[in-house]
Design a protein around this motif. Sequence first.
Motif, PDB file in Angstrom:
ATOM      1  N   PHE A 174      57.725-100.150  -2.481  1.00  0.00           N
ATOM      2  CA  PHE A 174      57.129 -99.907  -3.797  1.00  0.00           C
ATOM      3  C   PHE A 174      56.452 -98.545  -3.930  1.00  0.00           C
ATOM      4  CE2 PHE A 174      58.005-104.386  -4.163  1.00  0.00           C
ATOM      5  CZ  PHE A 174      58.574-104.408  -5.423  1.00  0.00           C
ATOM      6  N   GLY A 175      55.892 -98.042  -2.849  1.00  0.00           N
ATOM      7  CA  GLY A 175      55.321 -96.691  -2.902  1.00  0.00           C
ATOM      8  C   GLY A 175      56.412 -95.678  -3.215  1.00  0.00           C
ATOM      9  N   ILE A 176      57.546 -95.871  -2.566  1.00  0.00           N
ATOM     10  CA  ILE A 176      58.677 -94.951  -2.753  1.00  0.00           C
ATOM     11  C   ILE A 176      59.228 -95.065  -4.179  1.00  0.00           C
ATOM     12  CG2 ILE A 176      61.004 -94.377  -1.940  1.00  0.00           C
ATOM     13  CD1 ILE A 176      60.074 -95.589   0.817  1.00  0.00           C
ATOM     14  N   ILE A 177      59.360 -96.296  -4.663  1.00  0.00           N
ATOM     15  CA  ILE A 177      59.898 -96.477  -6.019  1.00  0.00           C
ATOM     16  C   ILE A 177      58.943 -95.887  -7.062  1.00  0.00           C
ATOM     17  CG2 ILE A 177      60.728 -98.135  -7.739  1.00  0.00           C
ATOM     18  CD1 ILE A 177      61.258-100.058  -5.387  1.00  0.00           C
ATOM     19  N   ILE A 178      57.662 -96.108  -6.877  1.00  0.00           N
ATOM     20  CA  ILE A 178      56.697 -95.596  -7.850  1.00  0.00           C
ATOM     21  C   ILE A 178      56.792 -94.070  -7.949  1.00  0.00           C
ATOM     22  CG2 ILE A 178      54.207 -95.276  -8.312  1.00  0.00           C
ATOM     23  CD1 ILE A 178      53.820 -98.188  -7.296  1.00  0.00           C
ATOM     24  N   MET A 179      56.890 -93.412  -6.799  1.00  0.00           N
ATOM     25  CA  MET A 179      57.034 -91.950  -6.810  1.00  0.00           C
ATOM     26  C   MET A 179      58.360 -91.545  -7.466  1.00  0.00           C
ATOM     27  SD  MET A 179      54.576 -90.074  -5.723  1.00  0.00           S
ATOM     28  CE  MET A 179      55.260 -88.535  -5.063  1.00  0.00           C
ATOM     29  N   LEU A 198      66.632 -98.042 -11.273  1.00  0.00           N
ATOM     30  CA  LEU A 198      65.530 -98.162 -10.307  1.00  0.00           C
ATOM     31  C   LEU A 198      66.029 -97.853  -8.900  1.00  0.00           C
ATOM     32  CD1 LEU A 198      63.508-101.295 -11.529  1.00  0.00           C
ATOM     33  CD2 LEU A 198      62.902 -98.882 -11.755  1.00  0.00           C
ATOM     34  N   GLU A 199      67.214 -98.318  -8.607  1.00  0.00           N
ATOM     35  CA  GLU A 199      67.733 -98.040  -7.282  1.00  0.00           C
ATOM     36  C   GLU A 199      68.005 -96.548  -7.123  1.00  0.00           C
ATOM     37  OE1 GLU A 199      71.228 -99.104  -4.123  1.00  0.00           O
ATOM     38  OE2 GLU A 199      71.644 -98.413  -6.137  1.00  0.00           O
ATOM     39  N   ARG A 200      68.495 -95.921  -8.188  1.00  0.00           N
ATOM     40  CA  ARG A 200      68.786 -94.486  -8.121  1.00  0.00           C
ATOM     41  C   ARG A 200      67.510 -93.697  -7.807  1.00  0.00           C
ATOM     42  NH1 ARG A 200      68.757 -89.827 -10.828  1.00  0.00           N
ATOM     43  NH2 ARG A 200      67.514 -90.747 -12.495  1.00  0.00           N
ATOM     44  N   VAL A 201      66.437 -94.017  -8.535  1.00  0.00           N
ATOM     45  CA  VAL A 201      65.204 -93.259  -8.284  1.00  0.00           C
ATOM     46  C   VAL A 201      64.625 -93.600  -6.911  1.00  0.00           C
ATOM     47  CG1 VAL A 201      64.692 -93.043 -10.753  1.00  0.00           C
ATOM     48  CG2 VAL A 201      63.581 -94.856  -9.444  1.00  0.00           C
ATOM     49  N   TYR A 202      64.841 -94.831  -6.490  1.00  0.00           N
ATOM     50  CA  TYR A 202      64.378 -95.231  -5.159  1.00  0.00           C
ATOM     51  C   TYR A 202      65.085 -94.391  -4.093  1.00  0.00           C
ATOM     52  CZ  TYR A 202      64.108 -97.860  -0.822  1.00  0.00           C
ATOM     53  OH  TYR A 202      63.935 -98.205   0.497  1.00  0.00           O
ATOM     54  N   VAL A 203      66.404 -94.331  -4.197  1.00  0.00           N
ATOM     55  CA  VAL A 203      67.183 -93.609  -3.190  1.00  0.00           C
ATOM     56  C   VAL A 203      66.788 -92.134  -3.183  1.00  0.00           C
ATOM     57  CG1 VAL A 203      69.507 -92.838  -2.540  1.00  0.00           C
ATOM     58  CG2 VAL A 203      69.129 -95.213  -3.208  1.00  0.00           C
ATOM     59  N   SER A 205      63.951 -90.754  -4.124  1.00  0.00           N
ATOM     60  CA  SER A 205      62.618 -90.600  -3.570  1.00  0.00           C
ATOM     61  C   SER A 205      62.634 -90.819  -2.054  1.00  0.00           C
ATOM     62  CB  SER A 205      61.682 -91.596  -4.264  1.00  0.00           C
ATOM     63  OG  SER A 205      60.429 -91.617  -3.658  1.00  0.00           O
ATOM     64  N   TYR A 206      63.440 -91.767  -1.622  1.00  0.00           N
ATOM     65  CA  TYR A 206      63.543 -92.088  -0.202  1.00  0.00           C
ATOM     66  C   TYR A 206      64.107 -90.893   0.570  1.00  0.00           C
ATOM     67  CZ  TYR A 206      65.112 -94.606   3.979  1.00  0.00           C
ATOM     68  OH  TYR A 206      65.330 -95.006   5.260  1.00  0.00           O
ATOM     69  N   GLU A 207      65.173 -90.306   0.013  1.00  0.00           N
ATOM     70  CA  GLU A 207      65.782 -89.136   0.658  1.00  0.00           C
ATOM     71  C   GLU A 207      64.753 -88.010   0.774  1.00  0.00           C
ATOM     72  OE1 GLU A 207      68.675 -89.048   2.039  1.00  0.00           O
ATOM     73  OE2 GLU A 207      69.226 -91.061   1.351  1.00  0.00           O
ATOM     74  N   ARG A 208      64.019 -87.810  -0.294  1.00  0.00           N
ATOM     75  CA  ARG A 208      63.011 -86.742  -0.322  1.00  0.00           C
ATOM     76  C   ARG A 208      61.935 -87.007   0.729  1.00  0.00           C
ATOM     77  NH1 ARG A 208      60.659 -83.614  -4.910  1.00  0.00           N
ATOM     78  NH2 ARG A 208      59.063 -82.366  -3.862  1.00  0.00           N
ATOM     79  N   ALA A 209      61.511 -88.275   0.825  1.00  0.00           N
ATOM     80  CA  ALA A 209      60.458 -88.623   1.781  1.00  0.00           C
ATOM     81  C   ALA A 209      60.889 -88.365   3.214  1.00  0.00           C
ATOM     82  CB  ALA A 209      60.052 -90.082   1.594  1.00  0.00           C
ATOM     83  N   LYS A 210      62.179 -88.575   3.464  1.00  0.00           N
ATOM     84  CA  LYS A 210      62.680 -88.367   4.825  1.00  0.00           C
ATOM     85  C   LYS A 210      62.580 -86.898   5.225  1.00  0.00           C
ATOM     86  CE  LYS A 210      66.779 -90.308   4.940  1.00  0.00           C
ATOM     87  NZ  LYS A 210      68.051 -90.953   5.278  1.00  0.00           N
ATOM     88  N   ASP A 212      60.578 -84.572   3.557  1.00  0.00           N
ATOM     89  CA  ASP A 212      59.365 -83.896   3.111  1.00  0.00           C
ATOM     90  C   ASP A 212      58.145 -84.762   3.435  1.00  0.00           C
ATOM     91  OD1 ASP A 212      57.251 -83.002   1.565  1.00  0.00           O
ATOM     92  OD2 ASP A 212      58.450 -82.642  -0.240  1.00  0.00           O
ATOM     93  N   GLU A 213      57.419 -84.330   4.430  1.00  0.00           N
ATOM     94  CA  GLU A 213      56.275 -85.102   4.924  1.00  0.00           C
ATOM     95  C   GLU A 213      55.219 -85.323   3.826  1.00  0.00           C
ATOM     96  OE1 GLU A 213      54.233 -87.451   7.173  1.00  0.00           O
ATOM     97  OE2 GLU A 213      56.211 -86.731   7.790  1.00  0.00           O
ATOM     98  N   GLY A 214      55.026 -84.294   3.016  1.00  0.00           N
ATOM     99  CA  GLY A 214      54.030 -84.383   1.941  1.00  0.00           C
ATOM    100  C   GLY A 214      54.377 -85.469   0.937  1.00  0.00           C
ATOM    101  N   TRP A 215      55.663 -85.545   0.622  1.00  0.00           N
ATOM    102  CA  TRP A 215      56.146 -86.575  -0.307  1.00  0.00           C
ATOM    103  C   TRP A 215      55.891 -87.973   0.267  1.00  0.00           C
ATOM    104  CZ3 TRP A 215      58.173 -85.872  -5.188  1.00  0.00           C
ATOM    105  CH2 TRP A 215      58.762 -87.002  -5.784  1.00  0.00           C
ATOM    106  N   MET A 216      56.195 -88.093   1.543  1.00  0.00           N
ATOM    107  CA  MET A 216      55.999 -89.370   2.237  1.00  0.00           C
ATOM    108  C   MET A 216      54.534 -89.800   2.151  1.00  0.00           C
ATOM    109  SD  MET A 216      57.792 -91.546   3.742  1.00  0.00           S
ATOM    110  CE  MET A 216      57.265 -93.131   4.253  1.00  0.00           C
TER     111      MET A 216
END
Length: 576
Positions: A174-179, A198-203, A205-210, A212-216
């Motif tokens: 949910f943190g990832i989806i919210i971002m 929702l899945e598109r934005v999740y994916v 955001s997830y890719e970005r988090a992997k 980008d430490e700041g995003w995570m």
Amino acid sequence: MQKQLTTVTDTLATWMQAAFTALYGEAIDVSGVGVVATGNAAFGDYQCNAAMGLAKVLKVAPRVIADRLVAEAPPHEAVARLEVAGPGFINIFLADAWLVSRVAALRGDPRGGVPQPGQGRTVVMDYSSPNIAKPMHIGHIRSTIIGNALDRMYRLLGYRVIADNHIGDWGTQFGIIIMGYRNFLDRTALEQSPIEELERVYVKSYERAKADEGWMTQCRRELVKLQAGDPENTALWKQFIALSLGEFARIYKRLGVAFDLVRGESFYNDRLAAMIALLEEKGLATISEGALCVFLEEDGLPVCIVRKSDGGYNYATSDLATVFSRVEEFAPEKIVYVTDERQQLHFKQFFTISRKLGVETRLDHVWFGLMRLPDATFSTRQGNVIKLEHLLDEAERRAFELISTSSPDMKEACRREVARAVGIGAVKYADLSQNPQTTVTFTWDKALALDGNSGPYLQYAYARIASVRDKYSERFPDGDLEAADLLLTGPAERDLMIRLLRFPEVVMRAADAYKPSMVADYLYELAQGYSSFYQNVPFLKAETGIRESRVLLCGVIAAVLRRGLDLLGIETPERI
Ligand code: ARG
């Protein structure tokens, strides 16, 4: 209370047990004495193999025991004769008159003769259970279809079934989806296809988090805010749930699936801390590298983390809390979980911990293998994720073509309606007719084959059998079927009657083994038995009396097919 019907196996086993007891008394334990249906009429209709086991206890040759039983067993109305075969098998030949009377009792029985051993007993069934803001993947689809078939079987057996859709509505995603939602959302796409968006934005955001430490870090922060009850994030979370449930509901409606409860994991949130306290109080949990762990070495299982080092709880913790809640609220005899094979370890671990915490309720994990789908049919996006709706649309489209070829004069609206039932039935049957624990390859040719073991084949068989009665009424408007007697005039009828009486046993065994495929196999064989009957004996051209009897028998066969297909969640149109 309704009169309980006994199955043929039970009738014969009880009789055999009494006969063995009369011969050998206390010297033996007859509780395990049973009978099995034979595959070959030369060996009788049923067979009892108990003499082999009893021989060891009595120190007498099995053949001698079997001979003595056959000579001295008291007569039974169900049994025409007994024979000893091989080293000591007792072959049982059923009496025709008894068969006829038992099948006649099925006339007009909407339950197909199935008894209700489940009366007064409760089973919780946890199935489907998709995750919020993610499309259902093939595992959830199989869980929905297999779980619903089990649900229907247990209900027919008289159980109170609590079907609970345990949706994944709480977790780190949910943190990832919210971002993702705040930064990448396309509103139009969200309106058109919420889960996909929702899945598109999740994916994304997830890719970005992997990378980008700041995003995570920001994702984690949003999750912590949600868990602390931040109003804005809570509102978003609720919106994701509402959107997802709306889409899931559409799929459940198409599949004819309904739940008694839709409780997400979040329902149990306020029990998690108490769960941890209980684990600690029982001395089961140990802190290791900041995480709270339950070590399961002595049970041959890897360690299970129940609270992460950041304080977050795990899937297992949530399931533990859920068990306690269900036991308290429903006092079930057992809880059955239906998921794909990848969750076997999770269930082993949390079942083991449940035992250690004193849960006595039986917990069963019904797992199934993955299903391979025809690749070209779907626009597969991320990994294995496919959309069930495309599969169902395609099934209905193909079924419509099929029906338009076989019944061109049927009205289009009718053809559409039948195509819906046939298309959905084909998908369900393709899944349910396989042993769940094998990898199944789905092909359209097999799923829609009219001449093979498929849903449409059985639906056609049903429609054909059901139409015999109409044909009869057309040809013999004065015939009185209600007053007619059921007759047994030859081996084909006999074979069908024996098959019909096996239905209740098959349902009981299939429910017990959690294998809807046993019901599917049975129905296929029944339909085949009917085909050879139909090809080999005259129906409407038979003489009066026999004609009525055969039409009546068709009615019983149609009713059992219908009952059985309904257990698999498959509709039976009267005309195809
Ligand atoms: N939501 C989970 C998943 O998609 C399945 C839940 C199964 N039920 C349970 N009580 N764990 O993997």
